[in-house]
Scaffold this motif. Structure first.
Motif, mmCIF file in Angstrom:
data_model
loop_
_atom_site.group_PDB
_atom_site.id
_atom_site.type_symbol
_atom_site.label_atom_id
_atom_site.label_comp_id
_atom_site.label_asym_id
_atom_site.label_seq_id
_atom_site.Cartn_x
_atom_site.Cartn_y
_atom_site.Cartn_z
ATOM 1 N N ARG A 88 4.649 8.915 70.931
ATOM 2 C CA ARG A 88 4.767 9.564 72.237
ATOM 3 C C ARG A 88 4.020 10.908 72.290
ATOM 4 O O ARG A 88 4.117 11.631 73.273
ATOM 5 C CB ARG A 88 6.242 9.787 72.583
ATOM 6 N N GLY A 89 3.315 11.251 71.215
ATOM 7 C CA GLY A 89 2.584 12.509 71.195
ATOM 8 C C GLY A 89 3.439 13.700 70.803
ATOM 9 O O GLY A 89 3.021 14.849 70.950
ATOM 10 N N ASP A 90 4.625 13.448 70.288
ATOM 11 C CA ASP A 90 5.531 14.521 69.879
ATOM 12 C C ASP A 90 5.314 14.808 68.389
ATOM 13 O O ASP A 90 5.837 14.109 67.523
ATOM 14 C CB ASP A 90 6.978 14.110 70.145
ATOM 15 N N TYR A 91 4.536 15.833 68.120
ATOM 16 C CA TYR A 91 4.254 16.262 66.748
ATOM 17 C C TYR A 91 4.947 17.592 66.466
ATOM 18 O O TYR A 91 4.439 18.445 65.740
ATOM 19 C CB TYR A 91 2.742 16.375 66.531
ATOM 20 N N THR A 92 6.147 17.759 67.049
ATOM 21 C CA THR A 92 6.911 18.988 66.891
ATOM 22 C C THR A 92 7.237 19.262 65.423
ATOM 23 O O THR A 92 7.098 20.399 64.958
ATOM 24 C CB THR A 92 8.213 18.922 67.709
ATOM 25 N N ASP A 93 7.680 18.228 64.695
ATOM 26 C CA ASP A 93 8.085 18.454 63.303
ATOM 27 C C ASP A 93 6.940 18.946 62.426
ATOM 28 O O ASP A 93 7.111 19.935 61.702
ATOM 29 C CB ASP A 93 8.731 17.199 62.723
ATOM 30 N N PRO A 94 5.765 18.309 62.444
ATOM 31 C CA PRO A 94 4.670 18.869 61.638
ATOM 32 C C PRO A 94 4.313 20.301 62.063
ATOM 33 O O PRO A 94 3.981 21.135 61.215
ATOM 34 C CB PRO A 94 3.496 17.922 61.888
ATOM 35 N N GLY A 95 4.410 20.587 63.354
ATOM 36 C CA GLY A 95 4.152 21.947 63.827
ATOM 37 C C GLY A 95 5.152 22.936 63.259
ATOM 38 O O GLY A 95 4.796 24.059 62.899
ATOM 39 N N ARG A 96 6.416 22.528 63.182
ATOM 40 C CA ARG A 96 7.457 23.408 62.633
ATOM 41 C C ARG A 96 7.237 23.663 61.152
ATOM 42 O O ARG A 96 7.536 24.748 60.649
ATOM 43 C CB ARG A 96 8.843 22.807 62.859
ATOM 44 N N ILE A 97 6.722 22.676 60.444
ATOM 45 C CA ILE A 97 6.506 22.819 58.999
ATOM 46 C C ILE A 97 5.203 23.553 58.698
ATOM 47 O O ILE A 97 5.170 24.483 57.895
ATOM 48 C CB ILE A 97 6.487 21.436 58.315
ATOM 49 N N HIS A 98 4.116 23.137 59.341
ATOM 50 C CA HIS A 98 2.771 23.613 58.982
ATOM 51 C C HIS A 98 2.211 24.645 59.960
ATOM 52 O O HIS A 98 1.185 25.251 59.676
ATOM 53 C CB HIS A 98 1.804 22.425 58.919
ATOM 54 N N GLY A 99 2.819 24.775 61.129
ATOM 55 C CA GLY A 99 2.304 25.664 62.164
ATOM 56 C C GLY A 99 1.607 24.863 63.254
ATOM 57 O O GLY A 99 0.992 23.826 62.980
ATOM 58 N N ASP A 100 1.720 25.325 64.481
ATOM 59 C CA ASP A 100 1.121 24.605 65.606
ATOM 60 C C ASP A 100 -0.399 24.616 65.583
ATOM 61 O O ASP A 100 -1.033 23.842 66.290
ATOM 62 C CB ASP A 100 1.632 25.163 66.934
ATOM 63 N N ASP A 101 -0.996 25.496 64.769
ATOM 64 C CA ASP A 101 -2.456 25.536 64.660
ATOM 65 C C ASP A 101 -2.953 24.676 63.494
ATOM 66 O O ASP A 101 -4.112 24.756 63.100
ATOM 67 C CB ASP A 101 -2.944 26.977 64.510
ATOM 68 N N MET A 102 -2.080 23.818 62.990
ATOM 69 C CA MET A 102 -2.443 22.925 61.896
ATOM 70 C C MET A 102 -3.660 22.096 62.271
ATOM 71 O O MET A 102 -3.742 21.566 63.381
ATOM 72 C CB MET A 102 -1.262 22.003 61.599
ATOM 73 N N PRO A 103 -4.622 21.950 61.374
ATOM 74 C CA PRO A 103 -5.812 21.143 61.668
ATOM 75 C C PRO A 103 -5.454 19.744 62.171
ATOM 76 O O PRO A 103 -4.615 19.057 61.588
ATOM 77 C CB PRO A 103 -6.536 21.080 60.324
ATOM 78 N N GLY A 104 -6.102 19.353 63.271
ATOM 79 C CA GLY A 104 -5.942 18.029 63.849
ATOM 80 C C GLY A 104 -4.767 17.860 64.788
ATOM 81 O O GLY A 104 -4.749 16.939 65.605
#
Length: 159
Positions: A88-104
């Motif tokens: 669904r395009g919800d990449y909240t968890d990787p953003g919380r772990i790695h930061g919303d500016d995470m590559p890709g």
């Protein structure tokens, strides 16, 4: 056309950031601490594998001990949930772990409708497969995978 151009630009920017994303023990410790609040399984008892493919990639998380049914259950529960969210395009968890500016990450959020995300069990954990015909999104997935391997240090590897 604009969406594709934006995805290409985001992927290019992501590749430029990958070199500085992880690699340091301080960064990896920070990611491990944040990961503990998102991932229910124990990073010290599991391994993430990220394999690039021509059409995207395959993310596998396995218990280091194949008899550790507790970790395997937690891995599977988490990856099933993430598969649903990523679809669904919800990449909240990787953003919380790695930061919303995470590559890709931005390109994956924006292009979610053009990525097929599927889950399957692995004997020691679970597997998420990402497939797309959009080359900019393949590039974004590869950048995202590289950033995760770098950020997770000893807990991740190219697969």
């Amino acid at each position: 056309m604009t969406r594709t151009r934006n995805a290409v630009l985001a992927a290019a920017a992501s590749l430029a950031l990958v070199a500085g994303c992880g690699d340091s023990p301080d960064r990896q410790a920070e990611v491990a601490a944040k990961g503990a609040s998102v991932m229910p399984f124990d990073l010290e008892r599991t391994t993430h594998r990220f394999a690039r493919t021509e059409t995207g990639g395959v993310q596998t998380v396995v218990a280091d001990n194949p008899a550790d049914t507790g970790q395997i259950t937690l891995i599977r529960q988490h990856l099933r949930l993430e598969t649903d969210r990523f679809s669904r395009g919800d990449y909240t968890d990787p953003g919380r772990i790695h930061g919303d500016d995470m590559p890709g990450l931005a390109a994956l959020r924006d292009g979610a409708a053009r990525i097929t995300v599927t889950y399957r069990d692995d004997p020691a954990g679970g597997v998420i497969t990402y497939t797309t015909t959009d080359q900019a999104l393949v590039t974004a997935l590869h950048a995202w995978f590289d950033a995760q391997v770098s950020d997770h240090g000893q807990h991740a590897e190219h697969g």
